[in-house]
Design a protein around this motif. Structure first.
Motif, PDB file in Angstrom:
ATOM      1  N   PHE A 200       0.839  -1.197   0.000  1.00  0.00           N
ATOM      2  CA  PHE A 200       0.000   0.000   0.000  1.00  0.00           C
ATOM      3  C   PHE A 200       0.881   1.257   0.000  1.00  0.00           C
ATOM      4  O   PHE A 200       1.993   1.239   0.529  1.00  0.00           O
ATOM      5  CB  PHE A 200      -0.922   0.012   1.220  1.00  0.00           C
ATOM      6  N   PRO A 201       0.396   2.355  -0.587  1.00  0.00           N
ATOM      7  CA  PRO A 201       1.206   3.580  -0.645  1.00  0.00           C
ATOM      8  C   PRO A 201       1.367   4.235   0.720  1.00  0.00           C
ATOM      9  O   PRO A 201       0.606   3.959   1.655  1.00  0.00           O
ATOM     10  CB  PRO A 201       0.407   4.484  -1.594  1.00  0.00           C
ATOM     11  N   LEU A 202       2.359   5.101   0.822  1.00  0.00           N
ATOM     12  CA  LEU A 202       2.520   5.917   2.026  1.00  0.00           C
ATOM     13  C   LEU A 202       1.315   6.843   2.169  1.00  0.00           C
ATOM     14  O   LEU A 202       0.831   7.389   1.173  1.00  0.00           O
ATOM     15  CB  LEU A 202       3.789   6.769   1.923  1.00  0.00           C
ATOM     16  N   PRO A 203       0.818   7.038   3.376  1.00  0.00           N
ATOM     17  CA  PRO A 203      -0.304   7.970   3.565  1.00  0.00           C
ATOM     18  C   PRO A 203       0.134   9.396   3.247  1.00  0.00           C
ATOM     19  O   PRO A 203       1.208   9.831   3.682  1.00  0.00           O
ATOM     20  CB  PRO A 203      -0.654   7.813   5.045  1.00  0.00           C
ATOM     21  N   GLU A 204      -0.677  10.101   2.494  1.00  0.00           N
ATOM     22  CA  GLU A 204      -0.318  11.468   2.112  1.00  0.00           C
ATOM     23  C   GLU A 204      -0.904  12.474   3.103  1.00  0.00           C
ATOM     24  O   GLU A 204      -1.863  12.185   3.818  1.00  0.00           O
ATOM     25  CB  GLU A 204      -0.762  11.753   0.683  1.00  0.00           C
ATOM     26  N   ILE A 205      -0.295  13.653   3.140  1.00  0.00           N
ATOM     27  CA  ILE A 205      -0.589  14.668   4.161  1.00  0.00           C
ATOM     28  C   ILE A 205      -1.742  15.561   3.713  1.00  0.00           C
ATOM     29  O   ILE A 205      -1.754  16.070   2.594  1.00  0.00           O
ATOM     30  CB  ILE A 205       0.664  15.529   4.416  1.00  0.00           C
ATOM     31  N   THR A 206      -2.707  15.758   4.618  1.00  0.00           N
ATOM     32  CA  THR A 206      -3.770  16.740   4.420  1.00  0.00           C
ATOM     33  C   THR A 206      -3.494  17.939   5.321  1.00  0.00           C
ATOM     34  O   THR A 206      -3.234  17.760   6.522  1.00  0.00           O
ATOM     35  CB  THR A 206      -5.143  16.146   4.784  1.00  0.00           C
ATOM     36  N   THR A 207      -3.519  19.136   4.767  1.00  0.00           N
ATOM     37  CA  THR A 207      -3.309  20.343   5.578  1.00  0.00           C
ATOM     38  C   THR A 207      -4.640  21.063   5.773  1.00  0.00           C
ATOM     39  O   THR A 207      -5.456  21.150   4.852  1.00  0.00           O
ATOM     40  CB  THR A 207      -2.302  21.302   4.918  1.00  0.00           C
ATOM     41  N   VAL A 208      -4.840  21.565   6.997  1.00  0.00           N
ATOM     42  CA  VAL A 208      -6.036  22.334   7.329  1.00  0.00           C
ATOM     43  C   VAL A 208      -5.592  23.628   7.987  1.00  0.00           C
ATOM     44  O   VAL A 208      -4.898  23.609   9.010  1.00  0.00           O
ATOM     45  CB  VAL A 208      -6.963  21.550   8.287  1.00  0.00           C
ATOM     46  N   LYS A 209      -5.989  24.756   7.408  1.00  0.00           N
ATOM     47  CA  LYS A 209      -5.582  26.052   7.950  1.00  0.00           C
ATOM     48  C   LYS A 209      -6.529  26.495   9.060  1.00  0.00           C
ATOM     49  O   LYS A 209      -7.758  26.429   8.921  1.00  0.00           O
ATOM     50  CB  LYS A 209      -5.544  27.107   6.837  1.00  0.00           C
ATOM     51  N   ILE A 210      -5.932  26.902  10.177  1.00  0.00           N
ATOM     52  CA  ILE A 210      -6.675  27.417  11.328  1.00  0.00           C
ATOM     53  C   ILE A 210      -6.099  28.785  11.669  1.00  0.00           C
ATOM     54  O   ILE A 210      -4.893  28.920  11.918  1.00  0.00           O
ATOM     55  CB  ILE A 210      -6.547  26.493  12.557  1.00  0.00           C
ATOM     56  N   LYS A 211      -6.933  29.804  11.693  1.00  0.00           N
ATOM     57  CA  LYS A 211      -6.460  31.154  12.015  1.00  0.00           C
ATOM     58  C   LYS A 211      -6.030  31.241  13.482  1.00  0.00           C
ATOM     59  O   LYS A 211      -6.692  30.701  14.367  1.00  0.00           O
ATOM     60  CB  LYS A 211      -7.559  32.180  11.747  1.00  0.00           C
ATOM     61  N   LYS A 212      -4.895  31.908  13.701  1.00  0.00           N
ATOM     62  CA  LYS A 212      -4.368  32.165  15.047  1.00  0.00           C
ATOM     63  C   LYS A 212      -4.225  30.876  15.867  1.00  0.00           C
ATOM     64  O   LYS A 212      -4.541  30.837  17.056  1.00  0.00           O
ATOM     65  CB  LYS A 212      -5.249  33.169  15.792  1.00  0.00           C
ATOM     66  N   MET A 213      -3.719  29.841  15.217  1.00  0.00           N
ATOM     67  CA  MET A 213      -3.553  28.527  15.857  1.00  0.00           C
ATOM     68  C   MET A 213      -2.685  28.626  17.106  1.00  0.00           C
ATOM     69  O   MET A 213      -3.002  28.086  18.165  1.00  0.00           O
ATOM     70  CB  MET A 213      -2.902  27.578  14.842  1.00  0.00           C
ATOM     71  N   ARG A 214      -1.581  29.343  16.980  1.00  0.00           N
ATOM     72  CA  ARG A 214      -0.645  29.472  18.097  1.00  0.00           C
ATOM     73  C   ARG A 214      -1.295  30.172  19.292  1.00  0.00           C
ATOM     74  O   ARG A 214      -1.131  29.762  20.438  1.00  0.00           O
ATOM     75  CB  ARG A 214       0.571  30.269  17.612  1.00  0.00           C
TER      76      ARG A 214
END
Length: 368
Positions: A200-214
Motif C-alpha cells: 500500500f502507498p505511504l499515507p499522504e498529508i492533508t493540511t487544514v488552515k486554522i487562524k491564530k492557531m498558536r
C-alpha cells in the motif's frame, strides 16, 4: 569523566559459542525486501560502507535478519545502534524472537542492568563511546536523527567502536544533506526501497488552515473542527497528536479533557520518567490518544493509527520530521490506511518538502 578516571581497552577476542543457524524467523520477504536483504548480506560479507534508503514501514528490521545471522554464524561481533531509546526498546523483542539462542545485551541510559560481553549489542549511539575496536558489524538505524546527526563526537565514537576492517550499514527513510552528498559523490553505497512491505502507498498529508492557531493553544483552546475530528478518528483508530513544544502538552491535554472527560489520554516527552510505560499503554490499546512531542516521530509502531499535528508549520518540525510523523500511519498490513492531518496557520517549505517526498516515493513505487 574527569582527569582521575583511567580507561583501558583489550583486544576483541570474538569468543562466542558457535551457532550454526542463529536465525529462527519464519517470515517471508517480498521480492523488493529480498533484493535489499541480499545486498545487506553482501555488504556485511565484504565489510562495506552502505546506506539502505527505505520508506517508513518498508520492513527494514526484517531485511537485516539474514545478514546479521550470517555475521553471527561466522563468529563476528555485531552492534545495532540508534539515536533514540524508543527505537532501541522496540528492536530488542523483535531480535530476541528472531535470534533466541543469541545472547543480546541492551544498553541505554535508562537500563538498570549493566554491560556484559556478548555477540549482539543493541544500544543508543551514545553507548558506542564505551567501545574501542570492538565490532565487526555496526548498523545504525535512523542515522539522520538528533542527537547523532551532525554530532561530531558521536560520529567519532561510532568510527572508534568498530574494527579497522568492519562493515558500517546505515538505515533511514529520510537521508540528511551529508548522506545525500556522500551518495552523489559515490562515497557510500546505497540501496533504495520506495515501497512498503504490504504494497500500500505511504499515507499522504492533508493540511487544514486554522487562524491564530498558536494563540489558541496558548489560551488553552482548540477549534471545534479539531475536537470533532479527534472524536471521529478515535471511534475506529488510535491517535497520536503531535505538538511542537513541551509546554503545549499540558495546554492541549487540558483542552481535550474539558471537551470530553471520558477520553482516555496522556502526554509524553523525552524526559518523561514514565515514557516507556505510556508508549506501552498506547500499544496495548489502553489509550484513545497520546499527546506527544517529536520524540515519537519515528521508531514506534502502533497497529491501527491516525496522526494529527497541531501547529505543523512550527519551525521545530523539519521536512524529515514531518515525513517520519506521517510514516507512523498505515504500517500494519491489516490496517494499511489512516489519516495524516496537519493543522497550520500557513503552509511552509518543510510541509511542502514533506508532501513532495511522500508523493515522489509513492510515484517510484508505482513505477517499480
Amino acid at each position: 569523566m574527569d582527569t582521575l578516571s583511567k580507561l583501558a581497552t583489550v583486544r576483541e577476542p570474538n569468543q562466542f559459542e558457535k551457532i550454526d543457524c542463529p536465525l529462527q524467523w519464519d517470515g517471508q520477504l517480498t521480492n523488493d525486501q529480498q533484493r535489499c536483504s541480499n545486498k545487506i548480506k553482501q555488504v556485511i560479507q565484504t565489510n562495506g560502507y552502505h546506506l539502505l534508503w527505505a520508506v517508513t514501514g518498508a520492513g527494514k528490521t526484517e531485511m537485516l535478519f539474514a545478514g546479521i545471522a550470517q555475521a553471527l554464524a561466522e563468529g563476528k561481533r555485531v552492534a545495532l545502534a540508534s539515536p533514540r531509546i524508543d527505537v532501541i526498546n522496540e528492536l530488542l523483542p523483535r531480535f530476541k524472537a528472531a535470534f533466541p539462542r543469541t545472547d543480546i545485551c541492551l544498553l541505554h541510559g535508562q537500563v538498570e542492568t549493566g554491560y556484559r560481553y556478548c555477540q549482539l549489542t543493541i544500544c543508543t549511539t551514545h553507548q558506542l563511546m564505551k567501545f574501542y575496536r570492538a565490532f565487526d558489524v555496526l548498523v545504525i538505524d535512523e542515522v539522520d536523527v538528533f542527537p547523532y546527526a551532525g554530532n561530531k563526537m558521536l560520529h567519532y565514537a561510532a568510527d572508534k567502536a568498530i574494527k579497522t576492517n568492519a562493515c558500517q550499514l546505515y538505515l533511514t527513510a529520510t537521508p540528511d544533506d551529508i548522506l545525500m552528498k556522500q551518495i552523489k559523490n559515490k562515497q557510500i553505497g546505497v540501496s533504495y526501497l520506495p515501497r512498503r512491505y504490504h504494497g500500500f502507498p505511504l499515507p499522504e498529508i492533508t493540511t487544514v488552515k486554522i487562524k491564530k492557531m498558536r494563540t489558541l493553544i496558548e489560551k488553552r483552546k482548540l477549534p471545534k473542527t479539531i475536537i470533532e475530528k479527534i472524536a471521529q478518528i478515535i471511534d475506529t483508530q488510535a491517535l497520536l497528536i503531535f505538538v511542537p513544544k513541551i509546554a503545549d502538552l499540558a495546554s492541549v491535554a487540558e483542552t481535550l479533557k474539558r471537551a470530553n472527560p471520558n477520553w482516555r489520554s496522556t502526554t509524553v516527552y523525552s524526559a518523561d520518567p514514565e515514557r516507556i510505560e505510556k508508549v506501552q499503554m498506547m500499544r496495548d490499546g489502553k489509550l484513545d490518544f497520546l499527546i506527544t512531542t517529536t520524540i515519537l516521530e519515528r521508531g514506534v509502531t502502533f497497529k491501527n493509527l491516525s496522526v494529527i499535528v497541531i501547529s505543523a508549520d512550527n519551525d521545530i518540525f523539519s521536512a524529515s520530521s514531518l515525513v517520519q510523523i506521517a510514516g507512523r500511519v498505515g504500517r500494519n498490513a491489516a490496517f494499511p490506511t489512516g489519516k495524516v492531518i496537519f493543522y497550520i496557520e500557513q503552509i511552509n517549505s518543510s510541509i511542502k518538502s514533506a508532501q513532495a517526498q511522500i508523493k515522489k516515493m509513492n510515484g517510484m513505487a508505482n513505477v517499480d
